[in-house]
Motif scaffolding. Structure first.
Motif, mmCIF file in Angstrom:
data_model
loop_
_atom_site.group_PDB
_atom_site.id
_atom_site.type_symbol
_atom_site.label_atom_id
_atom_site.label_comp_id
_atom_site.label_asym_id
_atom_site.label_seq_id
_atom_site.Cartn_x
_atom_site.Cartn_y
_atom_site.Cartn_z
ATOM 1 N N PRO A 1 0.805 -1.232 0.000
ATOM 2 C CA PRO A 1 0.000 0.000 0.000
ATOM 3 C C PRO A 1 0.835 1.279 0.000
ATOM 4 N N HIS A 2 1.985 1.267 0.649
ATOM 5 C CA HIS A 2 2.783 2.495 0.714
ATOM 6 C C HIS A 2 3.450 2.829 -0.623
ATOM 7 N N HIS A 3 3.235 1.985 -1.635
ATOM 8 C CA HIS A 3 3.734 2.315 -2.976
ATOM 9 C C HIS A 3 3.082 3.594 -3.488
ATOM 10 N N TRP A 4 1.879 3.902 -3.003
ATOM 11 C CA TRP A 4 1.175 5.135 -3.359
ATOM 12 C C TRP A 4 1.149 6.040 -2.121
ATOM 13 N N PRO A 5 2.189 6.870 -1.908
ATOM 14 C CA PRO A 5 2.333 7.606 -0.645
ATOM 15 C C PRO A 5 1.175 8.551 -0.343
ATOM 16 N N VAL A 6 0.613 9.207 -1.357
ATOM 17 C CA VAL A 6 -0.492 10.144 -1.103
ATOM 18 C C VAL A 6 -1.706 9.391 -0.570
ATOM 19 N N GLN A 7 -2.102 8.324 -1.273
ATOM 20 C CA GLN A 7 -3.260 7.544 -0.830
ATOM 21 C C GLN A 7 -2.984 6.848 0.503
ATOM 22 N N TYR A 8 -1.729 6.427 0.703
ATOM 23 C CA TYR A 8 -1.391 5.730 1.945
ATOM 24 C C TYR A 8 -1.521 6.663 3.152
ATOM 25 N N ALA B 1 -5.139 7.190 3.822
ATOM 26 C CA ALA B 1 -5.741 6.009 4.440
ATOM 27 C C ALA B 1 -5.362 5.900 5.916
ATOM 28 N N LEU B 2 -4.104 6.230 6.249
ATOM 29 C CA LEU B 2 -3.686 6.219 7.656
ATOM 30 C C LEU B 2 -4.483 7.242 8.468
ATOM 31 N N ALA B 3 -4.691 8.424 7.892
ATOM 32 C CA ALA B 3 -5.487 9.446 8.585
ATOM 33 C C ALA B 3 -6.920 8.974 8.768
ATOM 34 N N ASP B 4 -7.456 8.290 7.757
ATOM 35 C CA ASP B 4 -8.812 7.756 7.856
ATOM 36 C C ASP B 4 -8.906 6.705 8.951
ATOM 37 N N GLU B 5 -7.895 5.839 9.050
ATOM 38 C CA GLU B 5 -7.875 4.825 10.107
ATOM 39 C C GLU B 5 -7.841 5.481 11.490
#
Length: 317
Positions: A274-281, A284-288
């Motif tokens: 997942p961290h291959h896409w740093p912006v989305q990652y 997603a961490l903020a969403d979690e």
């Protein structure tokens, strides 16, 4: 849900008998599937059909005749790709229809009714069809016997949450299609043009306005069911001429579906982390973190109400 095995290989159960090794077709099938392209976020341009050039090699000057020959070869490659894509999509539909009868499907049937003169490409075609079956429909294609080349479909769909499948009428394939669309939207920056969604459906072997025996009319399913159930937002893009529309996550998806799980699903399709896409990652961490805080507040509120009820002599039973 729709999780892809770590190895990326098509599971082939060991057939009973003295020969414990794999035949040439099984080896080719497994190797071919490991290279099968992901249907999600796959770029539409496929100009280079296995015609690689050595790095740093100088390109000779082309004569007019040579340029015409090169253009003709490029056109032939594009046509070959389009035909291969069409055959894969037709094989997916054929396998799904045959599975309704719950009878094994033979290689002979697939070649006779679908693949035809492309039978030499059978391992690649069946591997790509297996990818589509897994990602969208939640089926695992398994080979029962190498001697007679028979196959069956096993339902492997695992929804993100049980409640989500119940909200969609217990329909696993519809949930799989929804997650595919949500993944596309998320990877496109939280909004995807309508044309991008329809193009993704076509790559998966579905025509948006044509009846599909599992989804009905896909375009109607998306615009009516998914939008009306608030899984998707659908709006016109301002200042577009001709007018264009786009999809985004609806409020119900934001509440019920974790962005990290969707990103994990996309990562499995592309065989990356997942961290291959740093912006989305990061998003997603903020969403979690937001979900964890909301859950903690809800639990604290429930405990406070329970203590208040106890003091007042009110019992839940």
């Amino acid at each position: 849900m729709l999780q892809k095995p770590e190895s990326g290989a098509l599971p082939i159960p060991q057939a009973e008998g003295k020969d414990g090794g794999r035949d040439g077709e099984t080896q080719a099938l497994t190797a071919s599937q490991e290279e099968a392209p992901s249907p999600l976020l796959q770029e539409s341009s496929k100009e280079d059909l296995g015609a690689g050039r050595e790095e740093g090699a100088a390109e000779p000057a082309l004569t007019p005749k040579g340029a015409r020959t090169l253009a003709a070869k490029a056109l032939a490659r594009r046509r070959a790709y389009r035909r291969l894509d069409r055959t894969v999509a037709e094989l997916v539909q054929f396998l799904l229809v045959k599975d309704k009868k719950k009878s094994p499907i033979t290689r002979f049937e697939m070649v006779k009714y679908v693949i035809g003169d492309l039978k030499d490409l059978f391992p690649e075609i069946i591997a790509r069809a297996a990818e589509h079956l897994r990602y969208v429909f939640g089926f695992e294609l398994k080979q029962l016997g190498r001697k007679h080349h028979t196959y069956i479909l096993i339902n492997k769909l695992k929804p993100l949450e049980e409640e989500e499948e119940e909200d969609l009428g217990g329909d696993g394939p519809r949930l799989g299609l929804l997650i595919m669309i949500l993944g596309l939207i998320y990877m496109k920056g939280n909004s995807a043009r309508e044309t991008q969604v329809w193009e993704m459906l076509r790559r998966l072997g579905m025509r948006p306005s044509k009846y599909h025996f599992l989804f009905g009319y896909p375009k109607r399913l998306i615009l009516e069911d998914f939008v009306q159930q608030r899984y998707l937002n659908y709006r016109q893009v301002p200042h577009t001429n001709p007018p264009e529309c786009e999809f985004s996550w609806g409020p119900r998806s934001n509440l019920e579906i974790s962005k990290m799980k969707v990103l994990g699903f996309v990562a499995k399709l592309h065989k990356k982390e997942p961290h291959h896409w740093p912006v989305q990652y990061r998003e997603a961490l903020a969403d979690e973190a937001d979900r964890a805080r909301a859950k903690a507040r809800a639990e604290a509120s429930m405990r406070a109400r329970a203590r208040a009820n106890q003091r007042a002599g009110i019992h839940p039973w």
